[in-house]
Design a protein around this motif. Sequence first.
Motif, PDB file in Angstrom:
ATOM      1  N   ALA A 246      42.229  54.004  34.658  1.00  0.00           N
ATOM      2  CA  ALA A 246      41.895  53.768  33.351  1.00  0.00           C
ATOM      3  C   ALA A 246      42.246  52.229  32.930  1.00  0.00           C
ATOM      4  O   ALA A 246      42.307  52.049  31.742  1.00  0.00           O
ATOM      5  CB  ALA A 246      43.071  54.808  32.769  1.00  0.00           C
ATOM      6  N   ASN A 247      42.857  51.361  33.825  1.00  0.00           N
ATOM      7  CA  ASN A 247      42.798  50.103  33.543  1.00  0.00           C
ATOM      8  C   ASN A 247      42.736  49.392  34.838  1.00  0.00           C
ATOM      9  O   ASN A 247      42.903  49.869  35.876  1.00  0.00           O
ATOM     10  CB  ASN A 247      44.054  49.759  32.787  1.00  0.00           C
ATOM     11  CG  ASN A 247      45.300  49.654  33.580  1.00  0.00           C
ATOM     12  OD1 ASN A 247      45.306  50.295  34.580  1.00  0.00           O
ATOM     13  ND2 ASN A 247      46.296  48.820  33.156  1.00  0.00           N
ATOM     14  N   ASP A 248      42.472  48.105  34.671  1.00  0.00           N
ATOM     15  CA  ASP A 248      42.478  47.419  36.051  1.00  0.00           C
ATOM     16  C   ASP A 248      43.792  47.026  36.836  1.00  0.00           C
ATOM     17  O   ASP A 248      43.388  46.797  37.857  1.00  0.00           O
ATOM     18  CB  ASP A 248      41.705  45.734  35.677  1.00  0.00           C
ATOM     19  CG  ASP A 248      40.420  45.852  35.134  1.00  0.00           C
ATOM     20  OD1 ASP A 248      39.712  46.966  35.241  1.00  0.00           O
ATOM     21  OD2 ASP A 248      39.844  45.115  34.217  1.00  0.00           O
ATOM     22  N   GLN A 249      44.600  46.947  36.054  1.00  0.00           N
ATOM     23  CA  GLN A 249      46.024  46.754  36.745  1.00  0.00           C
ATOM     24  C   GLN A 249      46.206  47.862  37.806  1.00  0.00           C
ATOM     25  O   GLN A 249      46.680  47.552  38.885  1.00  0.00           O
ATOM     26  CB  GLN A 249      47.125  46.394  36.189  1.00  0.00           C
ATOM     27  CG  GLN A 249      46.842  45.103  35.172  1.00  0.00           C
ATOM     28  CD  GLN A 249      47.979  44.890  34.020  1.00  0.00           C
ATOM     29  OE1 GLN A 249      48.182  45.745  33.185  1.00  0.00           O
ATOM     30  NE2 GLN A 249      48.907  44.037  34.271  1.00  0.00           N
ATOM     31  N   GLN A 277      40.060  42.794  32.715  1.00  0.00           N
ATOM     32  CA  GLN A 277      40.561  41.431  32.575  1.00  0.00           C
ATOM     33  C   GLN A 277      40.219  40.113  33.594  1.00  0.00           C
ATOM     34  O   GLN A 277      39.625  40.466  34.393  1.00  0.00           O
ATOM     35  CB  GLN A 277      42.224  41.914  32.895  1.00  0.00           C
ATOM     36  CG  GLN A 277      42.391  42.361  34.398  1.00  0.00           C
ATOM     37  CD  GLN A 277      43.757  42.918  34.487  1.00  0.00           C
ATOM     38  OE1 GLN A 277      44.380  43.751  34.156  1.00  0.00           O
ATOM     39  NE2 GLN A 277      44.279  41.888  35.552  1.00  0.00           N
ATOM     40  N   PRO A 278      40.733  38.924  33.275  1.00  0.00           N
ATOM     41  CA  PRO A 278      40.118  38.048  33.800  1.00  0.00           C
ATOM     42  C   PRO A 278      40.309  37.971  35.625  1.00  0.00           C
ATOM     43  O   PRO A 278      39.468  37.353  36.020  1.00  0.00           O
ATOM     44  CB  PRO A 278      41.077  36.941  33.374  1.00  0.00           C
ATOM     45  CG  PRO A 278      41.328  37.212  31.975  1.00  0.00           C
ATOM     46  CD  PRO A 278      41.861  38.731  32.168  1.00  0.00           C
ATOM     47  N   GLU A 279      41.252  38.541  35.862  1.00  0.00           N
ATOM     48  CA  GLU A 279      41.418  38.654  37.557  1.00  0.00           C
ATOM     49  C   GLU A 279      40.343  39.826  38.139  1.00  0.00           C
ATOM     50  O   GLU A 279      40.325  39.613  39.317  1.00  0.00           O
ATOM     51  CB  GLU A 279      42.617  39.164  37.767  1.00  0.00           C
ATOM     52  CG  GLU A 279      43.868  37.930  37.258  1.00  0.00           C
ATOM     53  CD  GLU A 279      44.407  38.240  35.876  1.00  0.00           C
ATOM     54  OE1 GLU A 279      44.996  37.402  35.349  1.00  0.00           O
ATOM     55  OE2 GLU A 279      43.660  39.233  35.161  1.00  0.00           O
ATOM     56  N   ALA A 280      39.687  40.501  37.285  1.00  0.00           N
ATOM     57  CA  ALA A 280      39.255  41.672  37.786  1.00  0.00           C
ATOM     58  C   ALA A 280      37.886  41.223  38.892  1.00  0.00           C
ATOM     59  O   ALA A 280      37.771  41.805  39.931  1.00  0.00           O
ATOM     60  CB  ALA A 280      38.664  42.647  36.926  1.00  0.00           C
TER      61      ALA A 280
END
Length: 433
Positions: A246-249, A277-280
Amino acid sequence: MAPIQRRASGAPPTMEDVARVAGVSHQTVSRVLNEHPNVSAATRDKVSAAIGELGYRRNAAARSLVTRSSRVIGVIITELEQYGPASTLLGLQEAAFRDGYFVSVAGLRELTPAAMAESVNHLLNQAPDGIVVVAPVQAGVDLFRDLELTIPLEVVAGGLAPEGSQEHAARSAVAHLADLGHRTIAHLAGPEQWIDAQRRASGWRAELQARGLDPAPPMTGDWGPESGYRCGLAFDAAAQSAVFVANDQMALGFMRALHERGISVPGDVSVIGFDDQPEAAYFLPPLTTVRQDFRRMGRYYIDQLLLQIAGTGTSAGDTALPADDGTVQVLPAPELVVRSSTAPRADRKHPGFPATGSLDPTTALSIIATRAELNCCAHIGNLVGNEYAVRTTNNGVLPVDGSPEISGIRSEIRGDDCLSLGGIVLGQKDARN
């Protein structure tokens, strides 16, 4: 230009100071500040030069008495430490600044009537033209739903607008995995009280059901990578070949756990996230995810609030959005960004494995030796270095270092039981140990 006459130390310059330096009346300075058309270019240049020289700043409080507008938009926000709300706030601030508004932020410490009243009163003391509430959890929406104010109020319930976009985005993620051939697609959901988590889980379930696939009970995290890591350690890779996170983190933590278990992404399990998110793009492997345009979202909600302030709008239910050139366009749908963490479902039965019956260890060793071409091997955590093993149905373990003599020993390995996870061959039941 008249000589500069400095005011007392610490006193800010006034409109009269600007007028004296520019050699014009203070009414002319006012016309320039308010962009009145009946001012010559030469006069406008003189006033602008005087403003720059003195460092004059308009008195917002005095101006609001005349215009009845403070040019302030209040924002009440909860869960600001999370990527989604924080990015939404940045989008709101950028959009408000574009329209000449200052954003005053009040963080909500807890979802209680007392905390709500404190935040609202803090903003009302600044006489805002309107208030935006970013409430990603249902309790926050309920708290502000019946709030009666004399100024416009816009409640952002979750992320993407309009209603249904989160579900649509989740369905596109699951559809991507299903189109790659995955038939067992797990879901790592966000906290149950979050509106976006509920909608993404709903979209995952709906897409699976539409394709005739059975959803297993979802895992649940807290949006953070540690919770994704814990779920990854417990994940049953023998039963499910893909995961919609459900999310990148959480996806980051989940993939870390799979890596530590010797489970390849995407060779054994495909993983897809949400938010971009930018780190993905710099995960290993780079993460396939769903991109949300938080800048556009912030602009959307600010525009909806300004419509209310102008008396021409009532809510965020309309998806029309003015573009920079004044035209009207529709808020864009979320975008699926395909990277390297998803791949077609690997065939878990190598052609060398019979569908039934026995397989002699020499053939098994030959198959292991061509591991780069296979997706039919699994890793036993207590093996180190270059040691591998073939686990037989009678629980015997045959050490394999690449060239052992194991002729005459037979291992019962059913092709249907072969599992794709890493560096050895074993049955599904063994993989769960």
